[in-house]
Design a protein around this motif. Structure first.
Motif, short mmCIF file in Angstrom:
data_model
loop_
_atom_site.label_atom_id
_atom_site.label_comp_id
_atom_site.label_asym_id
_atom_site.label_seq_id
_atom_site.Cartn_x
_atom_site.Cartn_y
_atom_site.Cartn_z
N LEU A 133 -13.40 -11.09 7.20
CA LEU A 133 -12.81 -10.45 6.02
C LEU A 133 -11.31 -10.67 6.00
N GLY A 134 -10.58 -9.67 6.45
CA GLY A 134 -9.16 -9.82 6.60
C GLY A 134 -8.35 -9.72 5.33
N TRP A 135 -8.99 -9.44 4.14
CA TRP A 135 -8.22 -9.45 2.89
C TRP A 135 -7.23 -8.30 2.85
N LEU A 136 -7.71 -7.08 3.17
CA LEU A 136 -6.80 -5.94 3.14
C LEU A 136 -5.81 -6.02 4.28
N VAL A 137 -6.28 -6.49 5.43
CA VAL A 137 -5.39 -6.57 6.58
C VAL A 137 -4.26 -7.54 6.32
N THR A 138 -4.55 -8.62 5.62
CA THR A 138 -3.54 -9.64 5.37
C THR A 138 -3.11 -9.64 3.91
N VAL B 191 -11.29 2.51 -5.22
CA VAL B 191 -10.82 2.79 -3.88
C VAL B 191 -9.94 1.65 -3.37
N VAL B 192 -10.39 0.42 -3.61
CA VAL B 192 -9.61 -0.73 -3.18
C VAL B 192 -8.26 -0.75 -3.87
N ALA B 193 -8.25 -0.45 -5.18
CA ALA B 193 -6.99 -0.43 -5.93
C ALA B 193 -6.04 0.61 -5.36
N ALA B 194 -6.58 1.78 -4.99
CA ALA B 194 -5.72 2.83 -4.43
C ALA B 194 -5.13 2.38 -3.09
N VAL B 195 -5.95 1.72 -2.30
CA VAL B 195 -5.45 1.24 -1.01
C VAL B 195 -4.36 0.20 -1.21
N VAL C 100 3.67 -0.44 -0.72
CA VAL C 100 4.83 0.31 -0.22
C VAL C 100 5.36 -0.29 1.08
N VAL C 101 4.46 -0.87 1.89
CA VAL C 101 4.90 -1.38 3.20
C VAL C 101 5.22 -2.87 3.18
N ILE C 102 5.24 -3.49 2.01
CA ILE C 102 5.49 -4.93 1.95
C ILE C 102 6.86 -5.27 2.53
#
Length: 632
Positions: free
Chosen positions: A218-223, A268-272, A278-280
């Motif tokens: 996966l890795g999409w949210l992680v990356t 949920v994905v959009a909220a995440v 914010v951390v970019i």
């Protein structure tokens, strides 16, 4: 004026000169042909010009080459902005070419015909602009290929099925592309480094890949940030293999999700994602080390699984530095023992190799440098928080150890993201395999009472030696378990993976190292000098009963409620019918067996003060008699 005739010495010299340079002509012509296929090669490959030959012995005269005995062994043309076609047919005329690394250039179009490079072991084409589908048979016949890195391109279509049939492939990086369809059925346990994250794959993950971490798929949210950057620079984004399922991801469903469920998941994905934005800025400031360094590490790993190393100087030990040019990868290894033959990068490059296993700390390889010199290379990835100076100092401390029950450390390699430790190879099997292997297998080793007592005594002696010679360590071993004890052909036990507590990242140590499973760590958050005694007690019970303490030795996330005390109590409950069935016929030794069993129980006491120290424990174990002594 009349020309002076050549004297015989002049003629001989000229003949040898021409002979020497004519032997290099095929490689020179092949490299010039390859250069001609690069549209902007004039500046980047400016010194690729005759009459200077590409190689003089093992010295590279042209940029980006690694040479061996006057022949080209590797091409490292990284981050040079190269464009055009890669003339693989020309490169195929380099018979000794083993490594091809074109990371970070601007090559576009379809993947070239790599199958022409039958002897190449590592290919890196990541961070280019290659695109299109790759034929299913694109890698057919590349039986020497160990590493293939095609990530961060725009490849599409199915992952080539021919990759699954490569017998030596250990590392496959295909992330950040647009591959579709299912995953090929790779061989069980072969791939050690693998990623197809951020593609558009679907279907069930083959069982042969279920041992990998979820981030490999996966890795999409992680990356998220890297994917956003990838979209801005390449002009596309990836979908994160949303339709992949099976271990280690979620179980494959037998039904389709409802529209409402899909909408909720998207919300949920959009909220995440909003939170992640914010951390970019923080992620920007903490970007990882440039990929070129990672690429050198990966190539080093290939050369160490067929391993590569250069000695580095240490005047105090009389060590000498290996020469390295600016165009060669910075892979240096420090040798700790003067009584071993020193080998270099090309020796390991040529060595026959096999993978011995992969665990929670990394992978282990066997490399045969010659008939009389075989080494084991362990690759660790969870030691990034220790400085080079501290790591070197600790390795030198371990390198001075010498005991009949401790596997000696021969050499080491340091990089912040990766550490390599080299040990003598011992024709062996692990104690765990002997105790818990397939009992129905014909010809399996059976450990009777005298052998088990001898193994326990050897383990205890090795552990006492570590405590005496590493007094500054709280837990001199720290990771004592049956899989970290190996038995040689004489069933002599040897301890491995010792002395790692000070250099393993704390969070990884807490999750996986045996010392951190102890009662004192569970109750106080600390380990003590007697923590190794507790581990020894657990191992004594395991050896005598044949029971594997699987539950509480698992990572905490897999067995959060598992407790060592519960396992010990289950052993005590069955006393005296607790001994392994292989010792059932040795009832005449039961008194001594019971004595050793009770020593194990005392070593396992939950209260640290109630356990003996290591010297007392070893003394008590030494007093236990074997079968021959009892029968007199």
């Amino acid at each position: 004026m009349a020309r002076t005739p050549l004297t015989p010495p002049h003629a001989i010299f000229l003949f040898l000169f021409l002979l020497r340079h004519s032997s290099a002509q095929p490689e020179l012509q092949a490299l010039l042909k390859f250069k001609a296929s690069i549209t902007n090669s004039a500046a980047a490959l400016s010194n690729w010009n005759p009459p200077i030959p590409p190689c003089t012995g093992s010295k590279a005269n042209w940029i980006g080459l690694l040479c061996e005995n006057g022949a080209v062994a590797a091409l490292y043309l990284q981050r040079l902005g190269l464009e055009g076609a890669i003339d693989v047919a020309a490169l195929a005329q380099l018979p000794n070419l083993k490594i091809l690394s074109f990371f970070g250039n601007r090559f576009a179009g379809p993947l070239p015909n790599l199958a022409l490079l039958r002897n190449v072991r590592a290919v890196t084409l990541s961070n280019n602009k290659m695109s299109g589908a790759i034929p299913a048979n694109a890698f057919l016949g590349m039986t020497a290929l160990v590493k293939l890195d095609l990530d961060d391109n725009v490849f599409s279509g199915k992952i080539p099925a021919s990759l699954a049939g490569l017998p030596t492939l250990l590392e496959l990086m295909l992330q950040n592309n647009m591959f579709q369809g299912g995953l090929p059925p790779f061989q069980e346990g072969k791939l050690m480094n693998f990623s197809v994250a951020n593609n558009d794959l679907s279907g069930e993950i083959p069982p042969s890949l279920s041992h990998l971490e979820a981030s490999a798929f996966l890795g999409w949210l992680v990356t998220f940030f890297s994917n956003l950057f990838y979209f801005l620079t390449i002009g596309k984004y990836t979908t994160g293999n949303k339709d992949l399922c099976g271990d280690p991801l979620q179980r494959c469903p037998n039904f389709r999700l409802s529209i409402g469920t899909i909408v909720m998941m998207l919300l949920v994905v959009a909220a995440v994602l909003v939170v992640l934005v914010v951390v970019i800025v923080i992620l920007c400031r903490r970007r990882a080390t440039p990929r070129q360094n990672h690429d050198e590490i990966a190539n080093a790993a290939v050369l160490v699984s067929h391993s590569a190393a250069d000695p580095v100087s240490d005047p105090e030990r009389g060590e000498h530095p290996a020469t390295a040019t600016a165009d060669q990868p910075n892979v240096r290894m420090t040798f700790l023992r003067e009584d071993r033959d020193v080998f270099d990068m090309m020796d390991l490059l040529k060595a026959s190799a096999e993978i011995l296993g992969s665990g929670l700390f990394g992978s282990t390889y066997k490399a045969a440098l010659s008939e009389r010199q075989i080494v084991v290379v362990k690759r660790y990835r969870h030691m990034g928080n220790v400085s080079r100076q501290d790591f070197n100092e600790h390795m030198r401390r371990l390198g001075r150890l010498s005991h009949a029950n401790v596997v000696p450390l021969v050499a080491f390699y340091y990089r912040r993201d990766e550490k390599l430790l080299v040990y003598d190879y011992i024709n062996k099997t692990s104690l765990a395999a002997v105790l818990h292997g397939n009992r129905s297998r014909a010809g399996r080793k059976v450990l009777h009472w005298p052998a088990r007592l001898g193994i326990i005594k050897g383990i205890a002696r090795g552990l006492l030696y570590l405590h005496n010679d590493l007094p500054s360590l709280t837990a001199a071993h720290g990771h004592l378990k049956s899989s970290n004890v190996i038995l040689d052909s004489e069933q002599t036990p040897l301890l491995t993976d010792y002395g790692l507590v000070p250099i393993v990242n704390q969070e990884h140590a807490e999750q996986h190292m045996i010392s951190y499973k102890s009662p004192e760590y569970k109750h106080t958050g600390r380990i003590t000098k007697k923590t190794d005694v507790w581990s020894l007690g657990i191992l004594i019970l395991e050896i005598l009963t044949g029971r594997f303490p699987a539950d509480f030795l698992k990572p905490k996330k897999d067995a959060p409620d598992a407790d060592a005390a519960t396992w010990v109590e289950s052993v005590a409950k069955d006393e005296p019918d607790v001994f392994d069935a292989d010792m059932a016929a040795e009832s005449e030794c039961e008194a001594e067996m019971m004595k050793l069993l009770r020593i194990g129980f005392v070593c396992c006491k939950a209260e640290v003060e109630e356990r003996p120290d290591i010297k007392e424990a070893v003394q008590q174990i030494e007093e236990v008699k074997d079968r021959q002594t009892v029968s007199i």
